[in-house]
Design a protein around this motif. Structure first.
Motif, short mmCIF file in Angstrom:
data_model
loop_
_atom_site.label_atom_id
_atom_site.label_comp_id
_atom_site.label_asym_id
_atom_site.label_seq_id
_atom_site.Cartn_x
_atom_site.Cartn_y
_atom_site.Cartn_z
N GLY A 74 0.81 -1.21 0.00
CA GLY A 74 0.00 0.00 0.00
C GLY A 74 0.84 1.26 0.00
O GLY A 74 2.07 1.23 0.01
N PRO A 75 0.16 2.40 -0.01
CA PRO A 75 0.85 3.69 -0.15
C PRO A 75 1.84 3.99 0.97
O PRO A 75 2.90 4.56 0.73
CB PRO A 75 -0.27 4.72 -0.15
N GLY A 76 1.50 3.59 2.21
CA GLY A 76 2.42 3.85 3.32
C GLY A 76 3.74 3.15 3.15
O GLY A 76 4.81 3.72 3.38
N MET A 77 3.70 1.90 2.74
CA MET A 77 4.93 1.13 2.53
C MET A 77 5.69 1.67 1.33
O MET A 77 6.93 1.72 1.35
CB MET A 77 4.59 -0.35 2.36
N ILE A 78 4.98 2.07 0.29
CA ILE A 78 5.64 2.64 -0.89
C ILE A 78 6.38 3.92 -0.51
O ILE A 78 7.55 4.11 -0.87
CB ILE A 78 4.61 2.89 -2.01
N LEU A 79 5.73 4.79 0.25
CA LEU A 79 6.38 6.03 0.67
C LEU A 79 7.57 5.76 1.59
O LEU A 79 8.61 6.42 1.48
CB LEU A 79 5.37 6.95 1.37
#
Length: 173
Positions: free
Chosen positions: A20-25
């Motif tokens: 998800g976006p948190g891990m990507i960031l």
């Protein structure tokens, strides 16, 4: 949480979903953070806010000290923060400005080296779990794309920082 080792590598542990976006960031931030911090520091230094920059640096070091998980990291942070605080407390403002310039240039140039090392390790197959490869699995964009993006961000920050820190003549004779 960050775990720092003596060879400057580290592992970041997060809570929540492993996708998800948190891990990507989180995965994308590690390689570009020094360069972006250097660019912010270049802006503060060039605008004459050296004292604010040094205060922010010491505050960030203290915050990191609360999250660090190993002795090497603690010693590194205490030594860096202590030396910075002592130097800025006892040295004249001109020395503070030199310290700020050196720290900013260190971040700007230092942000490029790990990216080059990352690509070298990936080329030889020594970094299968790197942030770029994790991002490739999370986003379906190839790892090489992420390395190139990291390098472009670091290069742009370096050029922007140089523009802010190196005085250029206003008129050519």
């Amino acid at each position: 949480m960050e775990s720092l080792t003596s060879d400057t590598s580290g592992v970041t542990l997060t809570r929540g979903r492993p996708t998800g976006p948190g891990m990507i960031l989180t995965a994308a931030a590690g390689y570009v953070a020094p360069s972006l911090l250097g660019l912010g520091g270049a802006w503060l230094t060039s605008a004459g806010y050296v004292a604010i920059l040094i205060t922010i640096v010491i505050a960030l070091l203290l915050c990191m000290l609360l999250l660090i998980r190993n002795l090497f990291g603690v010693v590194s942070l205490v030594a860096t923060g202590g030396a910075t605080a002592a130097l800025t407390w006892y040295a004249p403002p001109d020395v503070d400005a030199v310290l700020a310039y050196l720290a900013v240039w260190f971040l700007l140039f230092g942000g490029v080296r790990p990216i080059v090392e990352l690509q070298r390790k990936r080329r030889h197959g020594h970094a299968p779990g790197s942030d770029a490869d994790q991002l490739a699995r999370l986003t379906f964009l190839p790892g090489g794309f992420w390395v190139l993006l990291f390098l472009l961000v670091a290069g742009a920050a370096l050029l922007g920082g140089a523009y802010l820190l190196v005085p250029l003549p206003l008129a050519f004779p």
